[in-house]
Design a protein around this motif. Sequence first.
Motif, mmCIF file in Angstrom:
data_model
loop_
_atom_site.group_PDB
_atom_site.id
_atom_site.type_symbol
_atom_site.label_atom_id
_atom_site.label_comp_id
_atom_site.label_asym_id
_atom_site.label_seq_id
_atom_site.Cartn_x
_atom_site.Cartn_y
_atom_site.Cartn_z
ATOM 1 N N ALA A 174 13.589 19.308 58.875
ATOM 2 C CA ALA A 174 14.833 20.065 59.044
ATOM 3 C C ALA A 174 14.810 20.890 60.322
ATOM 4 O O ALA A 174 15.804 20.956 61.060
ATOM 5 N N LYS A 175 13.688 21.519 60.577
ATOM 6 C CA LYS A 175 13.558 22.327 61.796
ATOM 7 C C LYS A 175 13.713 21.457 63.036
ATOM 8 O O LYS A 175 14.409 21.833 63.990
ATOM 9 N N GLU A 176 13.084 20.284 63.027
ATOM 10 C CA GLU A 176 13.176 19.374 64.169
ATOM 11 C C GLU A 176 14.604 18.889 64.388
ATOM 12 O O GLU A 176 15.026 18.677 65.538
ATOM 13 N N GLY A 194 17.391 20.515 63.555
ATOM 14 C CA GLY A 194 18.337 21.595 63.802
ATOM 15 C C GLY A 194 19.045 22.150 62.590
ATOM 16 O O GLY A 194 20.055 22.848 62.723
ATOM 17 N N TYR A 195 18.533 21.874 61.390
ATOM 18 C CA TYR A 195 19.111 22.471 60.182
ATOM 19 C C TYR A 195 18.636 23.923 60.032
ATOM 20 O O TYR A 195 17.540 24.279 60.469
ATOM 21 N N GLU A 196 19.443 24.719 59.376
ATOM 22 C CA GLU A 196 19.038 26.049 58.936
ATOM 23 C C GLU A 196 18.657 25.946 57.451
ATOM 24 O O GLU A 196 19.504 25.644 56.614
ATOM 25 N N VAL A 197 17.398 26.174 57.149
ATOM 26 C CA VAL A 197 16.939 26.079 55.759
ATOM 27 C C VAL A 197 17.248 27.387 55.048
ATOM 28 O O VAL A 197 16.590 28.405 55.262
ATOM 29 N N ARG A 243 24.869 22.167 58.721
ATOM 30 C CA ARG A 243 23.933 23.169 59.245
ATOM 31 C C ARG A 243 23.037 23.724 58.142
ATOM 32 O O ARG A 243 21.821 23.688 58.252
ATOM 33 N N LYS A 244 23.630 24.241 57.076
ATOM 34 C CA LYS A 244 22.856 24.948 56.065
ATOM 35 C C LYS A 244 22.305 23.979 55.016
ATOM 36 O O LYS A 244 23.054 23.260 54.359
ATOM 37 N N GLN A 247 11.089 20.708 55.155
ATOM 38 C CA GLN A 247 11.254 21.882 56.010
ATOM 39 C C GLN A 247 10.875 21.560 57.460
ATOM 40 O O GLN A 247 11.566 21.967 58.406
ATOM 41 N N LYS A 248 9.781 20.833 57.626
ATOM 42 C CA LYS A 248 9.351 20.461 58.968
ATOM 43 C C LYS A 248 10.398 19.598 59.660
ATOM 44 O O LYS A 248 10.776 19.839 60.815
#
Length: 418
Positions: A207-209, A211-214, A184-185, A204-205
């Motif tokens: 990761a968001k797609e 489902g990661y939490e940056v 997750r993180k 970052q883009k």
Amino acid sequence: MTMDSQGKRITRRRFLAGSAAAAAGGALRPRPGHAQPKEVLLAAVVALTGPNAAWGQRTWNGFQLACDLVNEQGGVKAAGGAKLRYVVADTESKPEVAGSQTEKVIQRGAAAITGTNQSAATIVATQIAEREGVPFVCATDVDPLITSRGFKYTFRTSPVVESYARDLLGHIRELGEKAGKPPRKLAILSENSIVGQSSVEGAQKVAKELGYEVVDASTYDAAKTQNFAAYITRYRSGGVEVLIGHNKPNDAILITRTMKELNFNPLAYGGILGGHVSTEYVNALGKDADHVLATTSWSADADIKGLKELAAKYRERFKEPLDSTAAGGFTALAVLWDALERAGGADRKKLRDAIAATSLRTGDRMYMQLRGARFLPSGENSLAGGIVYTIRDKEWLTVAPREYAKTQAVYPRPRWGA
């Protein structure tokens, strides 16, 4: 962050505007036409000194060896057996020097250029090549700006940096789901070059797609940062489960050593190209590099026509194994050789048009990157794709995608000392 001499941050937009102005000087004097040459001059504008020297030297190694092998096979047959003559120009890992060196090799009569193993330098060099109508083939630089400016003489064989980030984070996500322990993180730590900044934005883009939490997305000054303890301590205390980044070889080595010293044990750790795919990295770390993941567009264990023979010739000549950066040198020359044969010689406009019509498979004419080449009008390679590999015993072993996989990555990554 990248800073200028007045202390202002150099963003990718500011850099592009500045480099455009720098490249807009008086055009070089045109060379008069002449008869079919007995040789064709090709140039590599790469970093032989400075922080990008390791990459530049290996691209140059691969490029010059490939040229020699073409000459051994009879040269450019469509041009009456014209031999390839090659020259190298050192960018010193500085974009402004890359610009002046590009002008110099064009003045010397280079029919085409490859380089530069530094996206910022390639942005400048390709502007000058475009202005002068000289084909430029880039096999290793991944910033999207390179092929987003409507240029007609710039071609890239590799994927862009966001694509590599997608390959890496997607595979880690898949490993976690199969193991019943999805990560997750996420933390992203890259050097602050133009491509380093792009790697953070792209990751970052993606990761968001996915489902990661940056938890953190940082860049550091590669020229000054020698201690990564503050970053690693923050990641450990913040419960970061995946750490990735685009780092120069020495930085990647230091980050990995700091992780071990501070006993930071993420579920997965990997590199978006950069230092993690370098010979320096595996040689310096030995077993401590095991199970690190990385992305590139080539791997030594890939089933590529002629790879074993080329790898043996490379090792014999340069006393080190062929790596992905050197493979980029072979790839750039493959595109140029194929185009020279179809253009029938070194006329730059005809050569440019032949490159635009390229259709190469991996293994053809020593083309080493996976999936082959077919260029879009932008100069981007429509067939480009990356792979993910893991490191074991100083070897890179492909783990994704499935059609190229030779083994499976270990997940979670073993703890230090396990």
